[in-house]
Scaffold this active site. Structure first.
Site, PDB file in Angstrom:
ATOM      1  N   GLY A   8       0.909  -1.236  -0.104  1.00  0.00           N
ATOM      2  CA  GLY A   8       0.043   0.135  -0.112  1.00  0.00           C
ATOM      3  C   GLY A   8       0.936   1.258   0.132  1.00  0.00           C
ATOM      4  O   GLY A   8       0.569   2.365   0.405  1.00  0.00           O
ATOM      5  N   LEU A  10       1.844   3.607  -2.193  1.00  0.00           N
ATOM      6  CA  LEU A  10       1.474   4.925  -2.900  1.00  0.00           C
ATOM      7  C   LEU A  10       0.357   5.822  -1.945  1.00  0.00           C
ATOM      8  O   LEU A  10       0.086   6.634  -2.720  1.00  0.00           O
ATOM      9  CB  LEU A  10       0.827   4.630  -4.094  1.00  0.00           C
ATOM     10  CG  LEU A  10       1.699   3.630  -4.942  1.00  0.00           C
ATOM     11  CD1 LEU A  10       1.217   3.726  -6.409  1.00  0.00           C
ATOM     12  CD2 LEU A  10       3.246   4.553  -5.071  1.00  0.00           C
ATOM     13  N   GLN A  12      -1.045   7.655   1.777  1.00  0.00           N
ATOM     14  CA  GLN A  12      -0.541   9.034   2.576  1.00  0.00           C
ATOM     15  C   GLN A  12       0.815   8.561   3.331  1.00  0.00           C
ATOM     16  O   GLN A  12       1.682   9.347   3.089  1.00  0.00           O
ATOM     17  CB  GLN A  12      -1.844   9.277   3.184  1.00  0.00           C
ATOM     18  CG  GLN A  12      -2.249  10.508   3.322  1.00  0.00           C
ATOM     19  CD  GLN A  12      -3.022  10.795   4.480  1.00  0.00           C
ATOM     20  OE1 GLN A  12      -3.726   9.908   4.817  1.00  0.00           O
ATOM     21  NE2 GLN A  12      -3.241  12.008   4.826  1.00  0.00           N
ATOM     22  N   LEU A  13       0.751   7.482   3.897  1.00  0.00           N
ATOM     23  CA  LEU A  13       1.909   7.156   4.839  1.00  0.00           C
ATOM     24  C   LEU A  13       2.967   6.512   3.902  1.00  0.00           C
ATOM     25  O   LEU A  13       4.075   6.777   4.015  1.00  0.00           O
ATOM     26  CB  LEU A  13       1.334   6.083   5.702  1.00  0.00           C
ATOM     27  CG  LEU A  13       0.540   6.725   6.943  1.00  0.00           C
ATOM     28  CD1 LEU A  13      -0.344   5.335   7.605  1.00  0.00           C
ATOM     29  CD2 LEU A  13       1.334   7.079   8.161  1.00  0.00           C
ATOM     30  N   ILE A  33      -1.188  -1.675  -5.720  1.00  0.00           N
ATOM     31  CA  ILE A  33      -2.052  -2.464  -6.872  1.00  0.00           C
ATOM     32  C   ILE A  33      -1.994  -1.511  -8.132  1.00  0.00           C
ATOM     33  O   ILE A  33      -2.525  -1.983  -9.175  1.00  0.00           O
ATOM     34  CB  ILE A  33      -3.376  -2.620  -6.466  1.00  0.00           C
ATOM     35  CG1 ILE A  33      -4.156  -1.561  -5.888  1.00  0.00           C
ATOM     36  CG2 ILE A  33      -3.523  -4.281  -5.680  1.00  0.00           C
ATOM     37  CD1 ILE A  33      -5.693  -1.978  -5.401  1.00  0.00           C
ATOM     38  N   ASP A  48      -0.812  -7.393  -5.559  1.00  0.00           N
ATOM     39  CA  ASP A  48      -1.942  -7.389  -4.947  1.00  0.00           C
ATOM     40  C   ASP A  48      -1.594  -7.974  -3.468  1.00  0.00           C
ATOM     41  O   ASP A  48      -1.329  -9.177  -3.503  1.00  0.00           O
ATOM     42  CB  ASP A  48      -3.008  -8.294  -5.549  1.00  0.00           C
ATOM     43  CG  ASP A  48      -4.406  -8.087  -5.139  1.00  0.00           C
ATOM     44  OD1 ASP A  48      -4.632  -7.871  -3.868  1.00  0.00           O
ATOM     45  OD2 ASP A  48      -5.377  -8.472  -5.595  1.00  0.00           O
ATOM     46  N   TYR A 138     -14.472  -0.892   8.844  1.00  0.00           N
ATOM     47  CA  TYR A 138     -12.729  -0.586   8.932  1.00  0.00           C
ATOM     48  C   TYR A 138     -12.316  -0.756  10.481  1.00  0.00           C
ATOM     49  O   TYR A 138     -11.553  -1.141  10.670  1.00  0.00           O
ATOM     50  CB  TYR A 138     -12.764   0.937   8.330  1.00  0.00           C
ATOM     51  CG  TYR A 138     -11.360   1.637   8.657  1.00  0.00           C
ATOM     52  CD1 TYR A 138     -10.123   1.193   8.041  1.00  0.00           C
ATOM     53  CD2 TYR A 138     -11.219   2.630   9.417  1.00  0.00           C
ATOM     54  CE1 TYR A 138      -8.894   1.875   8.264  1.00  0.00           C
ATOM     55  CE2 TYR A 138      -9.991   3.328   9.641  1.00  0.00           C
ATOM     56  CZ  TYR A 138      -8.929   2.851   9.197  1.00  0.00           C
ATOM     57  OH  TYR A 138      -7.791   3.323   9.401  1.00  0.00           O
ATOM     58  N   ILE A 168      -4.801  11.520   9.627  1.00  0.00           N
ATOM     59  CA  ILE A 168      -3.214  11.954   9.125  1.00  0.00           C
ATOM     60  C   ILE A 168      -3.632  13.084   8.144  1.00  0.00           C
ATOM     61  O   ILE A 168      -4.133  12.981   7.136  1.00  0.00           O
ATOM     62  CB  ILE A 168      -2.549  10.901   8.453  1.00  0.00           C
ATOM     63  CG1 ILE A 168      -2.622   9.505   9.444  1.00  0.00           C
ATOM     64  CG2 ILE A 168      -1.039  11.374   8.044  1.00  0.00           C
ATOM     65  CD1 ILE A 168      -1.508   9.814  10.627  1.00  0.00           C
TER      66      ILE A 168
HETATM   67  N1  SER Z   1      -8.135   8.588   8.654  1.00  0.00           N
HETATM   68  C1  SER Z   1      -9.030   7.250   8.665  1.00  0.00           C
HETATM   69  C2  SER Z   1     -10.350   7.382   8.343  1.00  0.00           C
HETATM   70  O1  SER Z   1     -10.836   8.719   8.157  1.00  0.00           O
HETATM   71  C3  SER Z   1      -8.883   6.957  10.274  1.00  0.00           C
HETATM   72  O2  SER Z   1      -8.094   6.060  10.651  1.00  0.00           O
HETATM   73  O3  SER Z   1     -10.750   6.409   7.675  1.00  0.00           O
END
Ligand code: SER
Length: 304
Positions: A8, A10, A12-13, A33, A48, A138, A168
């Site tokens: 993963g 590409l 933000q982190l 991916i 993947d 999530y 973030i």
């Molecule tokens: N930034 C994430 C989201 O909004 C929270 O972990 O889903």
């Protein structure tokens, strides 16, 4: 020498971890991916994370000993297809766990989130050991992942580490599909002089963290001696908390004229089950966590 696989990569982190490792002469194989839109400063393979055999091959071929598994379908987009979100978030993580056992991977990082909390947590200020009752697929996958970490670290002597990230904030790479994304959207619109329609209510306060704090904090944690880490699932860390209205005012004070219209949707319901403030006492005590960026310092980066 560390040889790092980032999945993963590409997001933000991932993009920022790549920059950090490059600067510190650490080998990185980045995977995602899709292909990168800009050239990366490290090796890259399309992979993947649901394809365990392929990842296993890449780990062996590149003599990987550390994995940052950043693949995730975030909270808001996750609600549009929970079945797929669970599959991506959990099966990919379980693949990484199996690969780590098989290849004797030294350290694994897996991000958790403020989405593990819920209405039974004290949302005014969530403690490290709050009751966790996530309300999104999530959050449920992050909660389950935290339990897997405890289980597999004990059973197979793995060293999987995790942090419950707040929203973030980054300006180089856009987030995708999160509830906290409004921050970057509002800043982007108003800095161009445009109006912004916000999907949260004006007073919905959420915890945020500037990307540099997230990266350097995570590295500091990953470099901490295992014996000093008393939290066995995932560490709370805190940056600063803001509501959309506070952000709007701050942007106005900085001379941005755009107006914000509030039209809360299902994402506001998600946000209402997330904390306003985070108690990060354990991270401070165990590995010296301390955020450097507040809202002003974060905006100063954007507007310098
Ligand atoms: N930034 C994430 C989201 O909004 C929270 O972990 O889903």
């Amino acid at each position: 020498m560390e040889r790092v696989l980032i999945t993963g990569a590409l997001g933000q982190l991932g993009i920022e971890f790549i920059k950090y490792f490059k600067k510190n002469n650490i080998y990185v194989l980045a995977t995602d991916i899709k292909s990168p839109s800009k050239e990366l400063s490290c090796d890259f393979e399309i992979a993947d994370a649901l394809d365990k055999e392929h990842l296993d091959l890449l780990v062996k071929k590149n003599k990987i000993n550390t994995i940052y598994h950043l693949v995730a379908v975030l909270s808001a987009i996750g609600e549009t297809n929970p079945i797929n979100s669970w599959k991506v978030n959990m099966n990919s993580f379980h693949n990484i766990i199996e690969i780590s056992i098989e290849n004797k991977i030294k350290k694994i990082f897996w991000p958790s989130s403020i989405a593990v909390f819920g209405t039974k947590s004290n949302l005014e200020m969530v403690d490290q050991n709050s009751i966790l009752n996530p309300n999104t697929i999530y959050g449920i996958s992050k909660f389950a992942g935290e339990k897997l970490i405890e289980y597999y670290n004990k059973k197979f002597e793995l060293d999987i580490r995790s942090i419950r990230y707040p929203g973030i904030i980054s300006f180089d790479t856009k987030p995708g599909g999160g509830t906290t994304d409004y921050v970057m959207e509002m800043i982007d619109s108003m800095s161009k002089g445009n109006d912004y329609q916000c999907f949260l209510e004006k007073n919905t306060k959420l915890p945020m963290l500037y990307i540099d704090d997230a990266i350097l904090g995570t590295i500091r944690y990953m470099n901490t001696n295992k014996n000093d880490l008393n939290v066995k699932d995932s560490y709370n860390i805190s940056g600063f908390s803001i509501s959309p209205y506070e952000l709007e005012k701050k942007l106005n004070e900085n001379g941005f004229k755009g107006n914000v219209k509030y039209k809360p949707d299902y994402r506001n319901e998600i946000a209402k089950t997330w904390p306003k403030e985070i108690n990060d006492f354990d991270a401070k005590k165990d590995w010296g966590w301390k955020a450097k960026f507040g809202l002003d310092e974060t905006l100063a980066i954007k507007f310098k």
